[in-house]
Motif scaffolding. Structure first.
Motif, PDB file in Angstrom:
ATOM      1  N   CYS A  50       0.826  -1.209   0.000  1.00 31.40           N
ATOM      2  CA  CYS A  50       0.000   0.000   0.000  1.00 31.40           C
ATOM      3  C   CYS A  50       0.862   1.263   0.000  1.00 31.40           C
ATOM      4  O   CYS A  50       1.958   1.275   0.578  1.00 31.40           O
ATOM      5  CB  CYS A  50      -0.882   0.023   1.248  1.00 31.40           C
ATOM      6  SG  CYS A  50      -2.576  -0.485   0.945  1.00 31.40           S
ATOM      7  N   TYR A  82       5.319  -7.398   5.566  1.00 25.13           N
ATOM      8  CA  TYR A  82       4.846  -6.024   5.570  1.00 25.13           C
ATOM      9  C   TYR A  82       6.039  -5.102   5.822  1.00 25.13           C
ATOM     10  O   TYR A  82       7.098  -5.520   6.285  1.00 25.13           O
ATOM     11  CB  TYR A  82       3.746  -5.802   6.608  1.00 25.13           C
ATOM     12  CG  TYR A  82       4.167  -6.006   8.043  1.00 25.13           C
ATOM     13  CD1 TYR A  82       4.655  -4.943   8.814  1.00 25.13           C
ATOM     14  CD2 TYR A  82       4.068  -7.256   8.639  1.00 25.13           C
ATOM     15  CE1 TYR A  82       5.057  -5.118  10.135  1.00 25.13           C
ATOM     16  CE2 TYR A  82       4.449  -7.458   9.959  1.00 25.13           C
ATOM     17  CZ  TYR A  82       4.940  -6.391  10.695  1.00 25.13           C
ATOM     18  OH  TYR A  82       5.333  -6.568  11.998  1.00 25.13           O
ATOM     19  N   ASP A  96       0.826  -3.277   4.327  1.00 24.87           N
ATOM     20  CA  ASP A  96       0.604  -4.615   3.775  1.00 24.87           C
ATOM     21  C   ASP A  96       0.304  -4.473   2.285  1.00 24.87           C
ATOM     22  O   ASP A  96       0.294  -3.364   1.737  1.00 24.87           O
ATOM     23  CB  ASP A  96      -0.558  -5.303   4.493  1.00 24.87           C
ATOM     24  CG  ASP A  96      -0.213  -5.611   5.947  1.00 24.87           C
ATOM     25  OD1 ASP A  96       0.790  -6.307   6.165  1.00 24.87           O
ATOM     26  OD2 ASP A  96      -0.949  -5.145   6.847  1.00 24.87           O
ATOM     27  N   CYS A  98      -2.621  -5.183   0.689  1.00 27.46           N
ATOM     28  CA  CYS A  98      -3.952  -4.676   0.360  1.00 27.46           C
ATOM     29  C   CYS A  98      -4.570  -3.837   1.481  1.00 27.46           C
ATOM     30  O   CYS A  98      -5.769  -3.543   1.452  1.00 27.46           O
ATOM     31  CB  CYS A  98      -4.882  -5.837   0.013  1.00 27.46           C
ATOM     32  SG  CYS A  98      -4.379  -6.742  -1.471  1.00 27.46           S
ATOM     33  N   SER A  99      -3.785  -3.486   2.464  1.00 25.82           N
ATOM     34  CA  SER A  99      -4.268  -2.617   3.537  1.00 25.82           C
ATOM     35  C   SER A  99      -3.069  -1.945   4.212  1.00 25.82           C
ATOM     36  O   SER A  99      -1.920  -2.341   3.992  1.00 25.82           O
ATOM     37  CB  SER A  99      -5.091  -3.410   4.570  1.00 25.82           C
ATOM     38  OG  SER A  99      -4.277  -4.353   5.238  1.00 25.82           O
ATOM     39  N   ARG A 100      -3.350  -0.965   5.046  1.00 23.26           N
ATOM     40  CA  ARG A 100      -2.291  -0.283   5.794  1.00 23.26           C
ATOM     41  C   ARG A 100      -2.823   0.054   7.185  1.00 23.26           C
ATOM     42  O   ARG A 100      -4.024   0.283   7.367  1.00 23.26           O
ATOM     43  CB  ARG A 100      -1.844   0.990   5.067  1.00 23.26           C
ATOM     44  CG  ARG A 100      -2.976   1.945   4.774  1.00 23.26           C
ATOM     45  CD  ARG A 100      -2.522   3.136   3.967  1.00 23.26           C
ATOM     46  NE  ARG A 100      -3.641   4.047   3.696  1.00 23.26           N
ATOM     47  CZ  ARG A 100      -3.513   5.235   3.126  1.00 23.26           C
ATOM     48  NH1 ARG A 100      -2.305   5.658   2.753  1.00 23.26           N
ATOM     49  NH2 ARG A 100      -4.568   5.999   2.926  1.00 23.26           N
ATOM     50  N   SER A 101      -1.928   0.051   8.145  1.00 20.33           N
ATOM     51  CA  SER A 101      -2.325   0.280   9.534  1.00 20.33           C
ATOM     52  C   SER A 101      -1.504   1.417  10.122  1.00 20.33           C
ATOM     53  O   SER A 101      -0.276   1.468   9.974  1.00 20.33           O
ATOM     54  CB  SER A 101      -2.119  -0.983  10.369  1.00 20.33           C
ATOM     55  OG  SER A 101      -2.813  -2.078   9.805  1.00 20.33           O
ATOM     56  N   VAL A 119      -6.845   0.578  10.927  1.00 20.22           N
ATOM     57  CA  VAL A 119      -6.671   0.001   9.590  1.00 20.22           C
ATOM     58  C   VAL A 119      -7.367   0.889   8.560  1.00 20.22           C
ATOM     59  O   VAL A 119      -8.524   1.306   8.755  1.00 20.22           O
ATOM     60  CB  VAL A 119      -7.229  -1.436   9.523  1.00 20.22           C
ATOM     61  CG1 VAL A 119      -7.034  -2.019   8.127  1.00 20.22           C
ATOM     62  CG2 VAL A 119      -6.554  -2.315  10.573  1.00 20.22           C
ATOM     63  N   PRO A 121      -7.894   1.600   4.086  1.00 19.37           N
ATOM     64  CA  PRO A 121      -7.712   1.039   2.735  1.00 19.37           C
ATOM     65  C   PRO A 121      -6.576   1.742   2.014  1.00 19.37           C
ATOM     66  O   PRO A 121      -6.054   2.774   2.476  1.00 19.37           O
ATOM     67  CB  PRO A 121      -9.060   1.326   2.062  1.00 19.37           C
ATOM     68  CG  PRO A 121      -9.571   2.553   2.753  1.00 19.37           C
ATOM     69  CD  PRO A 121      -9.118   2.418   4.200  1.00 19.37           C
ATOM     70  N   CYS A 122      -6.210   1.198   0.849  1.00 22.51           N
ATOM     71  CA  CYS A 122      -5.082   1.750   0.071  1.00 22.51           C
ATOM     72  C   CYS A 122      -5.573   2.890  -0.811  1.00 22.51           C
ATOM     73  O   CYS A 122      -5.539   2.814  -2.056  1.00 22.51           O
ATOM     74  CB  CYS A 122      -4.433   0.651  -0.769  1.00 22.51           C
ATOM     75  SG  CYS A 122      -3.774  -0.717   0.200  1.00 22.51           S
ATOM     76  N   SER A 123      -6.008   3.969  -0.173  1.00 23.97           N
ATOM     77  CA  SER A 123      -6.558   5.097  -0.929  1.00 23.97           C
ATOM     78  C   SER A 123      -5.487   5.955  -1.589  1.00 23.97           C
ATOM     79  O   SER A 123      -5.799   6.797  -2.439  1.00 23.97           O
ATOM     80  CB  SER A 123      -7.421   5.967  -0.001  1.00 23.97           C
ATOM     81  OG  SER A 123      -6.669   6.383   1.124  1.00 23.97           O
ATOM     82  N   CYS A 145      -5.209  -6.629  -5.594  1.00 21.89           N
ATOM     83  CA  CYS A 145      -6.180  -6.704  -4.496  1.00 21.89           C
ATOM     84  C   CYS A 145      -7.592  -6.898  -5.041  1.00 21.89           C
ATOM     85  O   CYS A 145      -7.841  -7.855  -5.744  1.00 21.89           O
ATOM     86  CB  CYS A 145      -6.065  -5.461  -3.607  1.00 21.89           C
ATOM     87  SG  CYS A 145      -4.425  -5.325  -2.820  1.00 21.89           S
TER      88      CYS A 145
END
Length: 580
Positions: A50, A82, A96, A98-101, A119, A121-123, A145
């Protein structure tokens, strides 16, 4: 009329003219191999994570820290990994695929963190590993993804275009002539091939690739008919089989260009201009005398025959006017028989299941067509995932086809069609099982085993074209070959989805191909041998060939059947599609 050309001296050896026409035509078949397999590098998915908001100050991967993410990719080993990044404003993010924290407490930069996370999304898009490929269609339009399924549709939609193009252009070539379709499809391959590189989004990319698939498939089908109408009967088997060899050379070109060019749209342009010389000179190719005579264009046919005679240095070329008079005599003498035949019903696909013997034969032949195409593309598309150098892998997978067609031609004439087909199908199944037991660390051994599998399935795939034509009688021969060819294309559409099953289990594609090849090999035992047997003319004769091996070889065809056989000898293979 066309069958009378059998005695024409201009069509016999020495075949200088035919050789020039043959090599000029099959040269463009390389472009079909190029476009069919171009997606193995053009649509590859590199490592990615991401994107992050803001500017990065440092990055951490396990115990390794770096100033840029580009330095981390060499350490990346799995999609489960990650990356931890710290931004200039002090925020710490875990990236990650398909996602990010976002870590709620940002005290210090550490890889392990047990606290609370938010968490997101990968915007902000994705970050891709560009160490191997500077750009692919996946990175161009973020086909990862929740959009990954779009990337997986690229090859199947292309193969669907192959299926439709073969049907459409094969029919148009019978109506408008082979020459015009060769012109149109060869020019279309160049135009659509270059246009693919300049598409502005994913959907336009798929549409233009679909059109490219149609013209590529159309060229391959019509070019096969074209060369078989020019090449002499003695060389026809070898000439038709080696159209596949030029297709394989196209696969080798894909590997070479992929190694040299790592930006997808530049890569696509280079592949498209590889056969530009043919596009510039294909207008010089003549129409076939057979088609001209079938359309009663006698003067044009005579011009082509005279040209062939000059090239072949034949002092007394045949005259179309003489052939016309012979044809009229034949028609007059056979009028009674023709009146009887005129009332014969039209045949359809159900005639391939008219009795148990023919139905079992049809199911087996369809299965072989499907298995051959499935195995061919599974081995080809999987070659870039075998480990080692993916470009060398694909090159070797294409190169191994060149000797396999020579072996197929020799074996089918020496051992027989069935006796060649059975061992190579079963050998393909055994190789698939063998690969499963090779440790993944032995990459060279795995590559060699895959080459052996591609060789085995290639022999079976090349042989089934002629074998199918010999297994069925005159009245349904074209129908049988056409339906088998359709099953072949169904296999090519299914093959990419089969390769995607590697994500479920790495050996799943090989297991499916192995089971299909073993089943096909066992069922082939029940097929009759056709080597040295006369072609059958009725379903009764074809059924008898399956029940009693001696009866068919001892039958003496009637006068009417003899005329039909002569025509089949000249044209029997022109309906056989070599489209892979």
């Amino acid at each position: 009329m066309a069958s009378s050309l059998k005695g024409c001296q201009a069509l016999k050896l020495p075949m200088r003219f035919q050789a020039c026409v043959y090599f000029a035509s099959v040269f463009q078949a390389m472009s079909c191999g190029i476009h069919y397999l171009a997606s193995v590098f053009m649509a590859v998915t590199p490592n990615f994570v991401c994107g992050f908001p803001g500017n990065m100050s440092s990055v951490l991967f396990h115990n390794s820290s770096a100033s840029s993410i580009e330095d981390i990719w060499t350490l990346w080993t799995s999609a489960e990994n990650y990356i931890v990044v710290q931004l200039e404003n002090g925020e710490i993010w875990e990236l990650d695929q398909c996602s990010r924290s976002k870590r709620e407490v940002s005290l210090e930069l550490a890889y392990e963190y047990k606290g609370n996370k938010s968490v997101f999304p990968c915007s902000d898009g994705f970050l891709y590993d560009d160490t191997k490929w500077k750009s692919t269609v996946v990175t161009q339009w973020d086909l990862v993804c929740d959009r990954e399924w779009l990337a997986k549709l690229i090859q199947p939609t292309f193969m669907l275009g192959v299926l439709i193009g073969a049907v459409i252009f094969g029919d148009i070539a019978d109506r408008l002539g082979r020459q015009r379709i060769i012109w149109f499809t060869s020019a279309g391959q160049f135009v659509f091939g270059v246009a693919v590189a300049f598409t502005f989004d994913y959907y336009s990319f798929v549409i233009v690739r679909f059109l490219l698939a149609m013209v590529s498939s159309g060229y391959l089908v019509v070019a096969f008919v074209y060369v078989t109408e020019f090449v002499g009967i003695k060389a026809r088997t070898w000439a038709s089989m080696h159209v596949h060899a030029f297709f394989a050379m196209g696969v080798m070109v894909v590997a070479l260009v992929g190694f040299l060019v790592r930006t997808w749209w530049v890569y696509q342009i280079f592949l498209s201009i590889a056969t530009l010389p043919f596009v510039l000179c294909c207008w010089m190719l003549p129409e076939t005398p057979f088609w001209l005579l079938s359309e009663e264009r006698y003067e044009d046919a005579q011009k082509v025959i005279d040209t062939m005679a000059r090239w072949n240095k034949v002092s007394t070329p045949c005259k179309v006017s003489e052939l016309c008079s012979v044809q009229q005599d034949n028609l007059a003498s056979g009028r009674t028989g023709d009146d009887d035949m005129s009332s014969t019903k039209k045949h359809n696909i159900l005639d391939l299941f008219c009795n148990w013997q023919i139905a079992r034969r049809t199911i087996t032949v369809w299965l072989i067509w499907f298995t051959g195409s499935l195995g061919y593309y599974v081995f080809s598309l999987s070659s870039v995932s075998l480990g080692g150098n993916e470009y060398l892998n694909l090159f070797l997978i294409g190169a191994v086809e060149l000797p396999c067609y020579i072996i197929a031609c020799i074996a089918m004439d020496k051992l027989g069609r069935r006796n060649t087909l059975i061992p190579f199908l079963i050998l393909s199944a055994l190789i698939c099982v063998l690969i499963m037991f090779i440790p993944q660390d032995f990459s060279i051994l795995i590559i060699l085993a895959n080459m052996a599998g591609k060789f085995s399935i290639g022999v079976a795939f090349g042989l089934i074209y002629l074998y199918t034509a010999e297994l069925y009688p005159t009245i349904v021969r074209s129908l049988a070959v056409g339906s088998g060819s359709m099953m072949c294309r169904v296999g090519s559409v299914v093959a990419p989805f089969c390769v995607y099953l590697r994500s479920v289990w790495i050996f799943m594609p090989l297991l499916l191909v192995g089971v299909m090849a073993l089943l096909s090999g066992i069922l082939t035992i029940m097929l009759p041998e056709t080597l040295g047997k006369p072609l059958t003319n009725t379903l009764v004769e074809a059924t008898e060939m399956g029940r009693n091996k001696k009866s068919c070889s001892e039958k003496t065809p009637s006068a009417h059947s003899g005329a039909a056989l002569e025509k089949i000898e000249m044209f029997g293979q022109e309906k056989i599609s070599t489209d892979k």
